[in-house]
Design a protein around this motif. Structure first.
Motif, PDB file in Angstrom:
ATOM      1  N   GLU A  44      -6.521 -24.548 -11.796  1.00 40.43           N
ATOM      2  CA  GLU A  44      -6.263 -24.927 -10.405  1.00 40.43           C
ATOM      3  C   GLU A  44      -5.387 -26.173 -10.292  1.00 40.43           C
ATOM      4  O   GLU A  44      -5.522 -27.110 -11.087  1.00 40.43           O
ATOM      5  CB  GLU A  44      -7.586 -25.188  -9.684  1.00 40.43           C
ATOM      6  N   PRO A  45      -4.501 -26.208  -9.293  1.00 43.11           N
ATOM      7  CA  PRO A  45      -3.749 -27.437  -9.017  1.00 43.11           C
ATOM      8  C   PRO A  45      -4.685 -28.613  -8.753  1.00 43.11           C
ATOM      9  O   PRO A  45      -5.753 -28.444  -8.158  1.00 43.11           O
ATOM     10  CB  PRO A  45      -2.957 -27.084  -7.750  1.00 43.11           C
ATOM     11  N   LEU A  46      -4.288 -29.801  -9.219  1.00 47.20           N
ATOM     12  CA  LEU A  46      -4.957 -31.092  -9.013  1.00 47.20           C
ATOM     13  C   LEU A  46      -6.149 -31.334  -9.933  1.00 47.20           C
ATOM     14  O   LEU A  46      -6.583 -32.468 -10.089  1.00 47.20           O
ATOM     15  CB  LEU A  46      -5.413 -31.293  -7.551  1.00 47.20           C
ATOM     16  N   LEU A  47      -6.723 -30.282 -10.540  1.00 42.54           N
ATOM     17  CA  LEU A  47      -7.890 -30.488 -11.386  1.00 42.54           C
ATOM     18  C   LEU A  47      -7.464 -31.026 -12.753  1.00 42.54           C
ATOM     19  O   LEU A  47      -6.494 -30.557 -13.344  1.00 42.54           O
ATOM     20  CB  LEU A  47      -8.682 -29.194 -11.557  1.00 42.54           C
ATOM     21  N   VAL A 110       1.660 -21.899 -15.975  1.00 40.15           N
ATOM     22  CA  VAL A 110       1.698 -21.113 -14.748  1.00 40.15           C
ATOM     23  C   VAL A 110       0.300 -20.985 -14.161  1.00 40.15           C
ATOM     24  O   VAL A 110      -0.702 -21.273 -14.820  1.00 40.15           O
ATOM     25  CB  VAL A 110       2.280 -19.706 -14.995  1.00 40.15           C
ATOM     26  N   TYR A 111       0.262 -20.527 -12.917  1.00 41.94           N
ATOM     27  CA  TYR A 111      -0.997 -20.198 -12.267  1.00 41.94           C
ATOM     28  C   TYR A 111      -1.061 -18.681 -12.096  1.00 41.94           C
ATOM     29  O   TYR A 111      -0.051 -18.075 -11.703  1.00 41.94           O
ATOM     30  CB  TYR A 111      -1.078 -20.878 -10.883  1.00 41.94           C
ATOM     31  N   PRO A 112      -2.207 -18.021 -12.389  1.00 38.76           N
ATOM     32  CA  PRO A 112      -3.482 -18.564 -12.854  1.00 38.76           C
ATOM     33  C   PRO A 112      -3.707 -18.284 -14.340  1.00 38.76           C
ATOM     34  O   PRO A 112      -4.403 -17.334 -14.708  1.00 38.76           O
ATOM     35  CB  PRO A 112      -4.483 -17.786 -12.015  1.00 38.76           C
ATOM     36  N   ALA A 113      -3.170 -19.100 -15.209  1.00 40.85           N
ATOM     37  CA  ALA A 113      -3.348 -18.904 -16.641  1.00 40.85           C
ATOM     38  C   ALA A 113      -4.814 -18.973 -17.051  1.00 40.85           C
ATOM     39  O   ALA A 113      -5.195 -18.462 -18.101  1.00 40.85           O
ATOM     40  CB  ALA A 113      -2.534 -19.941 -17.413  1.00 40.85           C
ATOM     41  N   GLY A 114      -5.650 -19.601 -16.219  1.00 41.13           N
ATOM     42  CA  GLY A 114      -7.065 -19.735 -16.554  1.00 41.13           C
ATOM     43  C   GLY A 114      -7.915 -18.537 -16.186  1.00 41.13           C
ATOM     44  O   GLY A 114      -9.078 -18.454 -16.585  1.00 41.13           O
ATOM     45  N   ASP A 115      -7.386 -17.608 -15.407  1.00 44.60           N
ATOM     46  CA  ASP A 115      -8.074 -16.339 -15.173  1.00 44.60           C
ATOM     47  C   ASP A 115      -8.328 -15.730 -16.542  1.00 44.60           C
ATOM     48  O   ASP A 115      -7.399 -15.503 -17.317  1.00 44.60           O
ATOM     49  CB  ASP A 115      -7.173 -15.439 -14.327  1.00 44.60           C
ATOM     50  N   GLU A 116      -9.599 -15.450 -16.879  1.00 45.45           N
ATOM     51  CA  GLU A 116      -9.897 -15.068 -18.255  1.00 45.45           C
ATOM     52  C   GLU A 116      -9.166 -13.795 -18.694  1.00 45.45           C
ATOM     53  O   GLU A 116      -8.806 -13.657 -19.868  1.00 45.45           O
ATOM     54  CB  GLU A 116     -11.406 -14.933 -18.474  1.00 45.45           C
ATOM     55  N   VAL A 117      -8.905 -12.885 -17.761  1.00 44.66           N
ATOM     56  CA  VAL A 117      -8.143 -11.683 -18.113  1.00 44.66           C
ATOM     57  C   VAL A 117      -6.715 -12.057 -18.510  1.00 44.66           C
ATOM     58  O   VAL A 117      -6.159 -11.511 -19.469  1.00 44.66           O
ATOM     59  CB  VAL A 117      -8.138 -10.683 -16.938  1.00 44.66           C
ATOM     60  N   ILE A 118      -6.136 -13.012 -17.774  1.00 43.89           N
ATOM     61  CA  ILE A 118      -4.782 -13.476 -18.093  1.00 43.89           C
ATOM     62  C   ILE A 118      -4.780 -14.250 -19.410  1.00 43.89           C
ATOM     63  O   ILE A 118      -3.917 -14.038 -20.275  1.00 43.89           O
ATOM     64  CB  ILE A 118      -4.230 -14.370 -16.969  1.00 43.89           C
ATOM     65  N   CYS A 302      -7.356 -14.814  -6.868  1.00 48.17           N
ATOM     66  CA  CYS A 302      -6.643 -16.027  -7.279  1.00 48.17           C
ATOM     67  C   CYS A 302      -5.960 -16.706  -6.104  1.00 48.17           C
ATOM     68  O   CYS A 302      -5.700 -17.906  -6.140  1.00 48.17           O
ATOM     69  CB  CYS A 302      -5.638 -15.715  -8.374  1.00 48.17           C
ATOM     70  N   GLY A 303      -5.622 -15.928  -5.067  1.00 46.14           N
ATOM     71  CA  GLY A 303      -5.058 -16.505  -3.852  1.00 46.14           C
ATOM     72  C   GLY A 303      -3.550 -16.623  -3.810  1.00 46.14           C
ATOM     73  O   GLY A 303      -2.994 -17.067  -2.809  1.00 46.14           O
ATOM     74  N   LEU A 304      -2.854 -16.229  -4.872  1.00 44.15           N
ATOM     75  CA  LEU A 304      -1.396 -16.375  -4.864  1.00 44.15           C
ATOM     76  C   LEU A 304      -0.754 -15.621  -3.708  1.00 44.15           C
ATOM     77  O   LEU A 304       0.195 -16.105  -3.092  1.00 44.15           O
ATOM     78  CB  LEU A 304      -0.803 -15.863  -6.177  1.00 44.15           C
ATOM     79  N   ASP A 347       7.328 -11.983 -17.232  1.00 41.33           N
ATOM     80  CA  ASP A 347       7.660 -13.364 -17.582  1.00 41.33           C
ATOM     81  C   ASP A 347       8.491 -14.063 -16.503  1.00 41.33           C
ATOM     82  O   ASP A 347       8.354 -15.264 -16.284  1.00 41.33           O
ATOM     83  CB  ASP A 347       8.416 -13.413 -18.912  1.00 41.33           C
ATOM     84  N   GLY A 348       9.336 -13.314 -15.817  1.00 43.46           N
ATOM     85  CA  GLY A 348      10.178 -13.911 -14.787  1.00 43.46           C
ATOM     86  C   GLY A 348       9.506 -14.041 -13.440  1.00 43.46           C
ATOM     87  O   GLY A 348      10.096 -14.617 -12.512  1.00 43.46           O
ATOM     88  N   ARG A 349       8.292 -13.520 -13.319  1.00 38.02           N
ATOM     89  CA  ARG A 349       7.598 -13.545 -12.028  1.00 38.02           C
ATOM     90  C   ARG A 349       6.406 -14.486 -11.999  1.00 38.02           C
ATOM     91  O   ARG A 349       5.755 -14.624 -10.968  1.00 38.02           O
ATOM     92  CB  ARG A 349       7.121 -12.135 -11.662  1.00 38.02           C
ATOM     93  N   ARG A 350       6.107 -15.112 -13.113  1.00 39.32           N
ATOM     94  CA  ARG A 350       4.954 -16.007 -13.148  1.00 39.32           C
ATOM     95  C   ARG A 350       5.267 -17.302 -12.399  1.00 39.32           C
ATOM     96  O   ARG A 350       6.404 -17.781 -12.421  1.00 39.32           O
ATOM     97  CB  ARG A 350       4.546 -16.287 -14.595  1.00 39.32           C
ATOM     98  N   ILE A 351       4.242 -17.868 -11.767  1.00 36.41           N
ATOM     99  CA  ILE A 351       4.437 -19.006 -10.861  1.00 36.41           C
ATOM    100  C   ILE A 351       4.139 -20.327 -11.554  1.00 36.41           C
ATOM    101  O   ILE A 351       3.006 -20.583 -11.975  1.00 36.41           O
ATOM    102  CB  ILE A 351       3.554 -18.848  -9.603  1.00 36.41           C
ATOM    103  N   SER A 352       5.138 -21.161 -11.657  1.00 36.37           N
ATOM    104  CA  SER A 352       4.981 -22.496 -12.228  1.00 36.37           C
ATOM    105  C   SER A 352       3.931 -23.282 -11.442  1.00 36.37           C
ATOM    106  O   SER A 352       3.928 -23.290 -10.211  1.00 36.37           O
ATOM    107  CB  SER A 352       6.323 -23.239 -12.175  1.00 36.37           C
TER     108      SER A 352
END
Length: 442
Positions: A44-47, A110-118, A302-304, A347-352
């Protein structure tokens, strides 16, 4: 340590996933796992919590990780972390010289790299099938603080009584603290120097998946952050959105641009979740395309789609969550489906993550929030009996009873998924009901 012995210890010690739904850790242990992942994605952002805790407690966390790996008979363990956490990676590399079954797995920024599936796909190349658990591909995932709590249970007999939590946003001193379970959010904010604005609201968790909360609520085993934001901030206003109004707005404004689907992390892994198709069917009253609706089961929330992708400011994630709840309430179960191929343009669609922070209007709040582990004094704690997914714990103390820090105050419901709860302070039990236990300090 034998697997069943470890399971019993983790349940008795109250160890659960220290974030998200808080799945009891003992129930995740399985001999089917050939890979254990330590998730330090800091999704998550800011954490700022995980990379800081791992940096300062690398030895403890990685030794516990190796113990868990041995207990389940897994071939390897992987620390999933982003390259920007340079100092944390260095601390881990210094430890794993003596732990040859543990390696570093770099995640994209990128977000959400922490999603366990990702995270599983990024560090192993394995795709968890829609609706399945990580163990279905031989993987178990634990987060950083969960593994630190496991270390304390293994080596020191300490139960889970405290929580690391990042306090940030419009506060005087953004900080990551270790606080007793059951302390109020109001007290935690004061430990960060207090709010710097008068008209504010609180988010429990990150700006993407967190929920609005109040100062009277208390820290539980899954509390990762308290974010103070202006009441008129776009993130806050989005959280206040009424689903009924969001539905009407979607009926009038959704132009089927497909951005919500094209940028959906689960869709890009081949999962059958298509937010634009769902929005089209929902807002047009289409009833024949049942897959558009049952795809809601595979949304990770994830909310994107609603916080970043939709330039009409619509709310696909919110409406998908409502649909998921309605389907379950009416006895509809997730369909058994297989994932399609991974999108070659992924790879080109992942969000920084930095781009996401800017889009959310949170750049000014992206502070370091350095770790401060000094003891936090409290006068009383309110220990919720339901602090994680599963059955609530059952109180094991009575009003007037004297307790000491680390004592068990509630036991898991017999035969149900759950763990024990323990007091973080010496004190006297002041109130007991089926929701919580209040302990006042001596």
């Amino acid at each position: 340590m034998e697997l069943n012995e470890l399971k019993a210890l983790l349940q008795k010690s109250g160890v659960v996933g220290a974030g998200g739904a808080g799945f009891p850790s003992y129930a995740k242990l399985s001999e089917k796992a050939d890979t254990i992942i330590l998730n330090c994605a800091e999704c998550e952002p800011l954490l700022k919590l995980h990379r800081q805790v791992l940096k300062f407690h690398a030895h403890e966390i990685l030794s516990a990780l190796d113990t868990v790996r041995e207990a389940v008979g897994a071939e390897r363990a992987i620390v999933a972390i982003k390259p920007s956490a340079k100092h944390t990676i260095a601390a881990c590399e210094a430890c794993i010289k003596d732990l040859n079954k543990i390696s570093i797995g770099l995640l994209p920024e990128v977000y959400p790299a922490g999603d366990e599936v990702i995270a599983i796909y990024e560090v192993t190349g394995r795709v968890v099938q829609p609706g399945q658990l990580p163990i279905s591909v031989g993987v178990t995932v634990f987060n950083v603080e969960t593994m630190l709590n496991t270390f304390y249970a293994l080596s020191e007999g300490k139960n889970v009584t405290h929580k690391y939590i990042t306090v940030t946003g419009a506060v005087k001193n953004p900080v990551t603290l270790r606080v007793p379970l059951g302390v109020t959010f109001c007290e935690v904010i004061e430990y960060a120097g207090g709010a710097t604005i008068k008209d504010y609201e609180l988010l429990c968790g990150g700006p993407m998946t967190g929920t609005l909360t109040t100062e009277a609520n208390v820290v539980t085993k899954t509390s990762n952050a308290i974010i103070v934001l202006p009441a008129d901030h776009p993130v806050v206003q989005k959280k206040h959105a009424n689903p009924a109004i969001s539905f009407k707005r979607a009926m009038s404004a959704c132009c089927q641009c497909r951005m919500c689907t094209d940028l959906c992390p689960r869709n890009m892994l081949g999962h059958p979740i298509e937010p634009n198709r769902f929005m089209r069917s929902l807002t047009s009253g289409v009833s024949k395309d049942t897959a558009a609706y049952t795809g809601a089961f595979f949304c990770s929330s994830c909310g994107l789609c609603e916080m970043y992708s939709c330039f009409q400011n619509l709310s696909p994630r919110t409406l998908l969550s409502v649909m998921k709840g309605e389907l379950r309430k009416n006895g509809v179960k997730p369909p058994q489906v297989e994932a399609g191929p991974v999108n070659p343009g992924r790879d080109g669609r992942r969000i920084s993550k930095n781009r996401l922070i800017a889009r959310l209007g949170l750049t000014e709040y992206n502070a370091q929030a350095l770790l401060d582990e000094r003891s936090v004094p409290v006068n009383s704690v309110k220990l919720m009996l339901s602090q994680h997914i599963g059955a609530p714990a059952v109180a094991a103390v009575k009003v007037g009873q004297k307790v000491s820090a680390n004592d068990t105050v509630a036991n898991p419901t017999e035969g149900a998924l759950g763990v024990a709860i323990h007091t973080p302070i010496d004190g006297t039990v002041k109130e007991v009901n089926d929701k919580y236990i209040i302990v006042a300090a001596r």
